[in-house]
Design an enzyme around this catalytic site. Structure first.
Site, PDB file in Angstrom:
ATOM      1  N   HIS A 235      52.500 -37.026  19.360  1.00  0.00           N
ATOM      2  CA  HIS A 235      53.021 -38.316  19.779  1.00  0.00           C
ATOM      3  C   HIS A 235      53.718 -39.063  18.640  1.00  0.00           C
ATOM      4  CE1 HIS A 235      53.324 -40.734  23.255  1.00  0.00           C
ATOM      5  NE2 HIS A 235      52.955 -41.819  22.599  1.00  0.00           N
ATOM      6  N   CYS A 554      59.909 -33.728  31.546  1.00  0.00           N
ATOM      7  CA  CYS A 554      59.991 -34.903  30.674  1.00  0.00           C
ATOM      8  C   CYS A 554      59.329 -34.653  29.319  1.00  0.00           C
ATOM      9  CB  CYS A 554      59.383 -36.123  31.352  1.00  0.00           C
ATOM     10  SG  CYS A 554      57.643 -35.934  31.709  1.00  0.00           S
TER      11      CYS A 554
HETATM   12  C1  PEP Z   1      54.061 -34.074  27.907  1.00  0.00           C
HETATM   13  O1  PEP Z   1      52.884 -33.789  27.714  1.00  0.00           O
HETATM   14  O2  PEP Z   1      54.988 -33.238  27.886  1.00  0.00           O
HETATM   15  C2  PEP Z   1      54.448 -35.477  28.155  1.00  0.00           C
HETATM   16  C3  PEP Z   1      55.668 -35.793  28.511  1.00  0.00           C
HETATM   17  O3  PEP Z   1      53.479 -36.428  27.966  1.00  0.00           O
HETATM   18  P1  PEP Z   1      53.025 -36.944  26.507  1.00  0.00           P
HETATM   19  O4  PEP Z   1      53.965 -36.331  25.505  1.00  0.00           O
HETATM   20  O5  PEP Z   1      53.097 -38.410  26.542  1.00  0.00           O
HETATM   21  O6  PEP Z   1      51.649 -36.419  26.411  1.00  0.00           O
END
Ligand code: PEP
Ligand code: MG
Length: 627
Positions: A235, A554
């Site tokens: 993140h 995404c």
């Molecule tokens: C993912 O896991 O690909 C996602 C889009 O969610 P995050 O990166 O916020 O966990």
């Protein structure tokens, strides 16, 4: 080249404000030859493109601000739980420091090892921890006050001992204070680091940055970021990309290799940093900087052009949004709305859980800022690497369990704490009057979770209507993230409950390959092009397409232009990504032909060797597939 900035005197009396383990590392450092002058290039993980030339500035942790605090009798148990959590965090930190010893010179290892062992012992069932727990109850003290008082009592007793080795006594007393300071930092979330003092144009260096730290960075002041820890799709990495700060993470031994004020050239696209660059490296850095700026100007011209293939197929290219500060970047990038609004920012760098109005106000700004293009709001994905201060401590302590990524994360936690879900749903439903929104559930693994969330959603809608808010007959769509292998393989069942899918390839790759997405040590194994991950994406996409249900990707894969032919070939027509990736992805879409993509995807999906897949994907040239 600048000289070292004068060391400032920190409030805890240490000359540089760093914790003692850094001090010990620094002591070991002092045994090395004097200040380094040689150029040194280090390779890490390319995280956020762009080139930065600047002076290095290390982010020493600020000393914890912990005013004395009394508690009431009913706060004793929560305070003890805070202390237990802080002890566990501190133990992990010390264990990590120990695991790093091997990279230091032997002499330094010999000095540090006993010190770290002493820290570990004090963080066990020691007098410090035992008596601090007792003081919480007996004297009704907040955990940090109890720790400080007990540490002072122990240190005073050590100093009063009859021993000729006064220096040894002072050292032992200092160790007790140091452990108390570490506990206090962890108890008071002094991780709320301030980056306000970072001189403009600096390249920020840290052992590790948390996502909450990254949210505090000002991209207009910070030229680049370099850290030792971190994985490509963690993140923190996502935040840095979102902010458009050139960044390289996973730089082994970085913090031992520089002095504050050293010059450096950081190339976020190449994943390199050159410390104390010579004239040649500097010239190369400048060239790369100019080339990058030119490329951005060229791509910027694509903003108003549609994302349409050569044979007329339209792609939807949306942006992911981590913090509202990104909104202007999203507008500049030519995104067709927001495909993933991560709402975790509302819970970061604050102690209290935000109320419905705080949610509503944040969503309203974002929905209005996107001119009705549509916003997919994902409800809180707490857990795993995303540790939110507002939930982790204080008002609503949550138990993380031994393996947070497999524990009470995402929708699991929200269904256990429906009041959090209710607040978010109510705010989202209210904001639906300002523009089109969709609601997205994180970390779904079974259809029942979508069913249960929908019950809460409908109940909240009834309540919101009773409050006089007009809601349309058909509520905004409620979708599921497909980001675990279980969800992907049960996508056909989940599709019967959800209104749309968003495939989260970051977690999907992590859980499929059992590789922590935020962990530098295993980053070489983190491969979204692994056939297992691709097969899961294919399965989930097909499950949605069979029901003519909207499906998008995404995760960070969506923003990698080289992967677009494959994703389109698998049937995807909607991608949501970091805003800065949109122009490059659009450029790729405009060069593609749908049949070529389908043929290419078939060829890739026949492969079982990850290396071969990598070669095929990297070697794809638009137009060449037909030849
Ligand atoms: C993912 O896991 O690909 C996602 C889009 O969610 P995050 O990166 O916020 O966990
Ligand atoms: Mg995820």
């Amino acid at each position: 080249m600048k000289t070292d900035a004068p060391a400032s005197k920190a409030a805890d009396g240490r000359p540089d404000g760093k914790p003692a383990d850094s001090k010990a590392l620094a002591t070991a450092e002092a045994k090395r030859p004097a200040r380094r002058t040689r150029e040194l290039a280090i390779k890490g993980l390319p995280i956020s493109p762009g080139v930065a030339i600047g002076t290095l500035y290390d982010t020493a942790e600020a000393p914890a601000a912990a005013p004395r605090r009394q508690i009431t009798a009913d706060q004793v148990e929560p305070e003890r739980a805070r202390l237990t959590a802080a002890v566990a965090t501190s133990r992990k930190q010390v264990a990590k420091l120990k695991s790093r010893l091997a990279i230091l010179p032997e002499e330094a290892q010999e000095e540090l090892e006993p010190l770290l062992d002493a820290y570990s012992m004090m963080l066990g069932e020691s007098r410090l921890i035992r008596n601090a727990r007792k003081r919480i109850e007996a004297e009704l003290l907040a955990a940090e006050t109890a720790v400080e008082d007990e540490a002072t009592a122990i240190a005073d007793a050590i100093l009063a001992a009859k021993d000729d080795d006064k220096a040894g006594l002072r050292r032992r007393a200092g160790e007790v204070h140091e452990i108390a300071r570490r506990l206090t930092r962890n108890l008071t979330q002094s991780g709320f680091r301030s980056f306000k003092d970072v001189p403009e144009g600096s390249i920020l260096v840290a052992e590790e940055l948390t996502p909450a730290d990254a949210a505090l960075l000002d991209p207009s002041r910070i030229a680049g970021v370099a850290t030792e820890e971190g994985g490509a799709d963690g993140h923190t990495a996502i935040m840095l990309r979102a902010l458009g700060i050139p960044s390289v993470l996973g730089l082994t031994d970085l913090t031992n290799s520089f002095s504050r004020g050293d010059a450096a050239v950081l190339d976020g696209g190449a994943g390199t940093i050159v410390l104390r660059p010579g004239p040649e490296a500097l010239a190369q850095g400048r060239e790369a900087m100019v080339a990058y700026a030119k490329e951005r100007t060229r791509l910027g011209k694509l903003r108003r052009l549609p994302a349409v293939t050569t044979d007329g197929e339209e792609m939807e290219l949306q942006a992911n949004l981590e913090i509202p500060a990104e909104l202007p970047l999203i507008a500049q990038a030519g995104a067709q709305g927001i495909g993933l609004l991560r709402t975790e920012f509302l819970f970061m760098n604050r102690r209290e859980v935000p109320d419905e109005d705080a949610h509503f106000e944040a969503y309203r700004q974002i929905v209005e800022g996107t001119d009705g293009a549509g916003v997919t709001i994902r409800v809180l994905d707490w857990g795993g690497e995303k540790d939110m201060e507002a939930l982790g401590e204080g008002v609503a302590p949550l138990h993380t369990g031994p393996n947070p990524a497999l524990g009470l994360r995402g929708i699991r936690m929200l269904l256990k704490r429906p009041e959090l879900l209710e607040v978010q749903f109510a705010a989202i439903l209210r904001v639906a009057a300002q523009g089109p929104v969709r609601v997205l559930l994180p970390m779904v693994t079974v259809p029942e979770e979508v069913r249960a969330a929908r019950e809460v959603y409908e109940r909240v809608a009834r309540r919101v209507r009773r409050r006089g808010v007009h809601l349309p007959e058909k509520l905004p769509p409620l979708g599921a993230m497909i980001e675990t292998p279980g969800a992907a393989l049960a996508a056909d069942a989940i599709a019967l409950e959800a209104d749309f899918f968003a495939i989260g390839t970051n977690d999907l790759a992590m859980y499929t390959l059992a590789v922590d997405r935020a962990e530098a040590e295993v980053s070489h194994l983190y491969d979204p092009l692994h056939p297992a991950v691709l097969r899961l994406i294919q399965f989930a996409t097909e499950a949605a397409l069979r029901l003519r249900m909207p499906v998008s990707v995404c995760g960070e894969m969506a923003g990698n232009a080289r992967l677009v032919p494959l994703l389109m070939g698998l049937g995807l027509r909607s991608l949501s990504m970091n805003a800065s990736a949109i122009p490059r992805v659009k450029q790729m879409v405009r060069a593609l032909n749908v049949d070529d993509c389908a043929r290419f995807a078939r060829r890739v999906m026949e492969q079982s060797d990850p290396k071969r897949i990598q070669e095929l994907v990297m070697g794809f040239t638009p137009g060449a597939e037909r030849g």
